[in-house]
Motif scaffolding. Structure first.
Motif, PDB file in Angstrom:
ATOM      1  N   ILE A  46       0.851  -1.159   0.129  1.00 37.10           N
ATOM      2  CA  ILE A  46      -0.004   0.137  -0.055  1.00 37.10           C
ATOM      3  C   ILE A  46       0.889   1.416  -0.236  1.00 37.10           C
ATOM      4  CG2 ILE A  46      -1.742   1.333   1.313  1.00 37.10           C
ATOM      5  CD1 ILE A  46      -2.819  -1.138   2.393  1.00 37.10           C
TER       6      ILE A  46
ATOM      7  N   ARG B 196      -6.755   3.193  -1.127  1.00 37.33           N
ATOM      8  CA  ARG B 196      -5.749   2.095  -0.860  1.00 37.33           C
ATOM      9  C   ARG B 196      -5.457   1.949   0.787  1.00 37.33           C
ATOM     10  NH1 ARG B 196      -5.102   3.606  -5.381  1.00 37.33           N
ATOM     11  NH2 ARG B 196      -3.682   2.832  -6.833  1.00 37.33           N
TER      12      ARG B 196
ATOM     13  N   SER C 137      -4.354   3.910 -11.059  1.00 43.57           N
ATOM     14  CA  SER C 137      -5.152   4.286  -9.775  1.00 43.57           C
ATOM     15  C   SER C 137      -5.950   5.074 -10.220  1.00 43.57           C
ATOM     16  CB  SER C 137      -3.946   5.079  -9.333  1.00 43.57           C
ATOM     17  OG  SER C 137      -2.859   4.365  -8.684  1.00 43.57           O
TER      18      SER C 137
ATOM     19  N   ILE D  89      -2.133  -2.058  -7.285  1.00 41.32           N
ATOM     20  CA  ILE D  89      -1.269  -2.067  -6.204  1.00 41.32           C
ATOM     21  C   ILE D  89      -0.030  -2.829  -6.543  1.00 41.32           C
ATOM     22  CG2 ILE D  89      -0.941  -2.721  -3.780  1.00 41.32           C
ATOM     23  CD1 ILE D  89      -3.661  -1.908  -3.198  1.00 41.32           C
TER      24      ILE D  89
ATOM     25  N   SER E  25       2.352   1.736  -3.274  1.00 39.44           N
ATOM     26  CA  SER E  25       1.460   2.168  -4.186  1.00 39.44           C
ATOM     27  C   SER E  25       1.089   3.451  -3.962  1.00 39.44           C
ATOM     28  CB  SER E  25       0.205   1.263  -3.931  1.00 39.44           C
ATOM     29  OG  SER E  25      -0.682   1.695  -5.193  1.00 39.44           O
TER      30      SER E  25
END
Length: 609
Positions: free
Chosen positions: A56, A265, A353, A185, A59
Motif C-alpha cells: 500500500i 488504498r 490508480s 497495487i 502504491s
C-alpha cells in the motif's frame, strides 16, 4: 529540434521497454486468474480489504510520483534552482494529518467510495457534487499523465507520439480492467522499483560524465542554482518556503487525505493500524523520490551550462529532461530503455490508480444508489466496463493537453489546487465543524470552486511572466546578470492582476478556507445542524483535542458528539446511527456486524433528501 540531433533506441532499449509493458499486463493477468478471479466488486474495487502496509505504501508513492513529477521536478530545478525542494517539508504534516485524522474516521465507516462519507454527514446532493468534482479533476489530470512521457519521447527520439500515447493508455486499461485493485497495487510496487532504478542510473552516469561530484557542485553554485531559504511572505511569489512548506501541506492533504485514489488504498488494508502504518512508510520514499528528481535537475544544469544548445535542445523544458537522459546514456545499451521504462512506469501507475478510482466512485456514488437491486456479477462486469471506458476517455484527454503552455508540473499542481482544494474544504467542514449543515456544504463547495477557477483562469488571461530565463553561461557574472535583468523587466502587479498572480501553491489553501468560511456562515444563517441530526462517527473531535484545557461541559458544547471509538448512546443505534468498532486495530471481519447500520444510515439519508 533538428532531426539529426535526435537520439535513437537500440534493440536492447526496445526489449527493456517492451518487457515493462509485458510485466505490467502479466501482473494484471495473474490477479485476473487467481484468488476470487475478480468476480465481486469487493475484490475488484477494494482488493478484498486484505492488503498489507508495504505494498500500500509503495502504491501511495507510485500514484503520486507520476511521469509529471519525474520530468517536471528536474526541469523545475534546472530552470529555477532548488527552492522547490522545500516542498519536502510539507510531506511531514501532509502524511501525519491523514494518518491520525482522516484515516480513523473513514476507515471505521468501512466505505468503498470516500464520497459516501459526504452523504452520511450531509446529504446525497453533497455526495454527488463531491464525486463529480473528483471525476472532473481526475479525467483532466489523466490526460496530462498520458501525454507527458509520450510527448517527451517523441520530441527527443522521434518515436511516434500517438503510438506511445496508445501503448500507455491501452496497456494500463488492460491490466486494470483484468486484475482490479490488487493488480493496480502490485504493478505499482513493481513500477516504483523501476522508477527509482531509472532515476539513479541517470544520476550516476551524469555525475561521472560531468566530471564528478565536486565539479557538479562547483557549476551549480556558480550558476546560482542552490537556493537559500526564502522567507518572503508575499503570496504572489511563485516559490518560497511559505508557499511550498505551508501551501504544500494543503495540496498534500487534498491528495493523501480525501482523494479517492489514495483513500481507496487505505481502505483496502487489513486493519486500521496497517492503513496508518502505510502513511508512515510512504514518507521516506517520497523524500527519496523528491531528492532524486532535484539532484537530476542539478546534474542536468552542470552538464549543459556554458554551452549553447539552443539548436539542439527542445523548446519544451520538459522534453529537455529526456534529451539529457538520452545524451548521458548514449552508448550504454539498455540504460535509455530503462529510464524510458521508468518514465512510463510512473505514468502507468498513476493512470491505473485513476481508472480504478473513477470506476469505484462512479459505481458506488452514481450507479448503485439508483439500481440497488443489481446482482453482484452484473455490478462487477459494469465496474470493469467503467474502468475500460475511463481508459479510452483518458486517451481523448491527452489530445487536449498539448494546448497548455505551462510546465507539466505546474499544470498538474494547478489542477489539484483548483479542484482538490474545494473538496478538501468540504471534508474539513463536515469532519471538524458539527454544526455545519447540507445547505452550507453545497454553498461552500460552490463558492470554493468559483473562487479557485476565477483565480486559475484569471492567471492564464492576465499572466505576468515571473519565470527566470535560462542562464546563457555557467559563471557567476552571467547568473547575476540574468537575475538583475529579470528583476528589471518584471513589474509589480496591482489590483486584480495581483490577485491573479497568487502562487499556484496557495490554490488549495485558498479554496479550502473559502469553502469552510462560506459553509459556516451559510450554516448559521440557515440554522446550524443539531447534535441528534449528525450521524455518529462522522465527526473528528478536533476542538476537543485542541481545547483540552477547557471544562468538560464547555468543551462538549463547542465540540459536541460522540468521540471516535466510544460506544454510542441507544438513540443513535436506532435510525440513522452507525456503531463504531472499539479498537483502532479492529479488522474488517470483526466489524462485519456494523455493516447493516451503515447501510441503514445511507438508505435513510436517501429517503430524507
Amino acid at each position: 529540434m533538428d532531426p539529426s540531433d535526435q537520439k535513437h533506441f537500440t534493440v536492447v532499449d526496445y526489449v527493456i521497454f517492451a518487457a515493462l509493458l509485458a510485466a505490467s499486463v502479466g501482473i494484471g493477468l495473474y490477479h485476473a486468474l487467481s484468488g476470487g478471479r475478480q468476480r465481486t466488486t469487493q475484490e475488484f474495487l477494494m482488493a478484498d480489504r486484505s492488503m498489507s502496509c508495504l505494498p500500500i505504501s509503495l502504491s501511495l508513492i507510485a500514484s503520486f510520483q507520476s511521469a509529471v513529477a519525474i520530468i517536471g521536478v528536474p526541469a523545475e530545478v534546472y530552470t529555477h534552482g532548488t527552492q522547490y525542494w522545500f516542498i519536502g517539508c510539507a510531506y511531514v504534516l501532509g502524511l501525519l494529518i491523514p494518518a491520525h485524522v482522516f484515516i480513523p474516521v473513514l476507515y471505521k465507516l468501512r466505505l468503498s467510495s470516500v464520497y459516501q462519507y459526504l452523504e452520511l454527514r450531509f446529504c446525497k446532493a453533497v455526495r454527488i457534487c463531491g464525486t463529480l468534482a473528483f471525476i472532473f479533476q481526475t479525467v483532466i489530470y489523466m490526460g496530462v499523465c498520458v501525454y507527458t512521457p509520450a510527448f517527451a519521447l517523441n520530441a527527443v527520439t522521434g518515436f511516434e507520439l500517438w503510438a506511445a500515447v496508445l501503448a500507455t493508455g491501452l496497456v494500463c486499461t488492460l491490466y486494470t480492467t483484468m486484475g482490479g485493485l490488487k493488480a493496480v497495487i502490485w504493478t505499482d510496487v513493481f513500477q516504483t522499483v523501476v522508477m527509482f532504478a531509472g532515476q539513479l542510473a541517470v544520476i550516476v552516469v551524469g555525475v561521472h560524465q560531468t566530471g564528478g561530484v565536486s565539479e557538479v557542485w562547483r557549476k551549480v553554485q556558480e550558476g546560482n542554482r542552490i537556493s537559500a531559504l526564502d522567507l518572503n511572505p508575499d503570496p504572489t511569489e511563485r516559490h518560497t518556503f511559505w508557499t511550498l512548506g505551508v501551501g504544500g501541506v494543503f495540496l498534500m492533504l487534498s491528495l493523501y487525505g480525501v482523494n479517492q485514489a489514495q483513500v481507496q488504498r487505505y481502505l483496502s488494508a487489513r486493519t486500521e493500524k496497517e492503513a496508518v502504518r502505510s502513511c508512515y512508510m510512504a514518507f521516506p520514499s517520497l523524500q527519496l523520490s523528491l531528492a532524486l528528481g532535484c539532484v537530476m535537475g542539478l546534474v542536468m544544469f552542470a552538464r549543459y551550462c556554458g554551452e549553447d544548445l539552443s539548436h539542439k535542445l527542445p523548446t519544451s523544458r520538459d522534453a529537455m529532461v529526456l534529451y539529457f537522459v538520452m545524451d548521458m546514456l548514449q552508448g550504454l545499451p539498455g540504460l535509455p530503455g530503462l529510464f524510458v521504462a521508468c518514465l512510463f512506469s510512473a505514468a502507468l501507475s498513476t493512470i491505473s490508480s485513476a481508472f480504478n478510482s473513477l470506476a469505484t466512485v462512479t459505481m458506488e456514488d452514481l450507479v448503485k444508489p439508483h439500481v440497488p437491486a443489481m446482482t453482484e456479477a452484473r455490478a462487477t462486469l459494469l465496474s470493469k466496463v467503467l474502468a475500460m471506458c475511463y481508459g479510452l476517455l483518458c486517451l481523448a484527454m491527452a489530445y487536449l493537453t498539448h494546448l497548455m503552455d505551462d510546465s507539466v508540473l505546474q499544470v498538474a499542481l494547478k489542477i489539484f489546487g483548483m479542484v482538490g482544494g474545494p473538496v478538501l474544504g468540504l471534508f474539513c467542514l463536515g469532519m471538524f465543524f458539527p454544526w455545519a449543515n447540507s445547505t452550507g456544504a453545497l454553498a461552500g463547495l460552490g463558492a470554493g470552486l468559483a473562487m479557485s477557477f476565477w483565480v486559475g483562469i484569471g492567471s492564464l488571461v492576465a499572466r505576468s511572466s515571473g519565470t527566470r530565463p535560462l542562464p546563457p553561461g555557467c559563471n557567476m557574472t552571467s547568473a547575476i546578470h540574468t537575475a538583475a535583468l529579470g528583476n528589471f523587466t518584471l513589474s509589480q502587479p496591482s489590483g486584480l492582476n495581483r490577485f491573479y498572480s497568487m502562487s499556484y501553491m496557495w490554490y488549495s489553501a485558498f479554496s479550502c478556507f473559502t469553502v469552510i468560511l462560506t459553509g459556516l456562515v451559510i450554516s448559521f444563517l440557515t440554522g446550524p445542524m443539531k447534535e441528534e441530526d449528525v450521524t455518529p462517527g462522522t465527526i473528528y473531535p478536533l476542538f476537543g483535542k485542541l481545547l483540552c484545557f477547557l471544562p468538560e461541559r464547555l468543551k462538549k458544547k463547542l465540540c459536541c458528539l460522540t468521540p471516535l471509538g466510544q460506544t454510542l448512546p441507544p438513540q443513535h443505534k436506532e435510525g440513522n446511527g452507525l456503531a463504531l468498532p472499539q479498537e483502532d486495530g479492529t479488522s474488517h471481519e470483526e466489524t462485519e456486524k456494523f455493516l447493516p447500520e451503515v447501510q441503514t444510515a445511507l438508505v435513510e439519508h436517501e429517503t430524507t433528501v
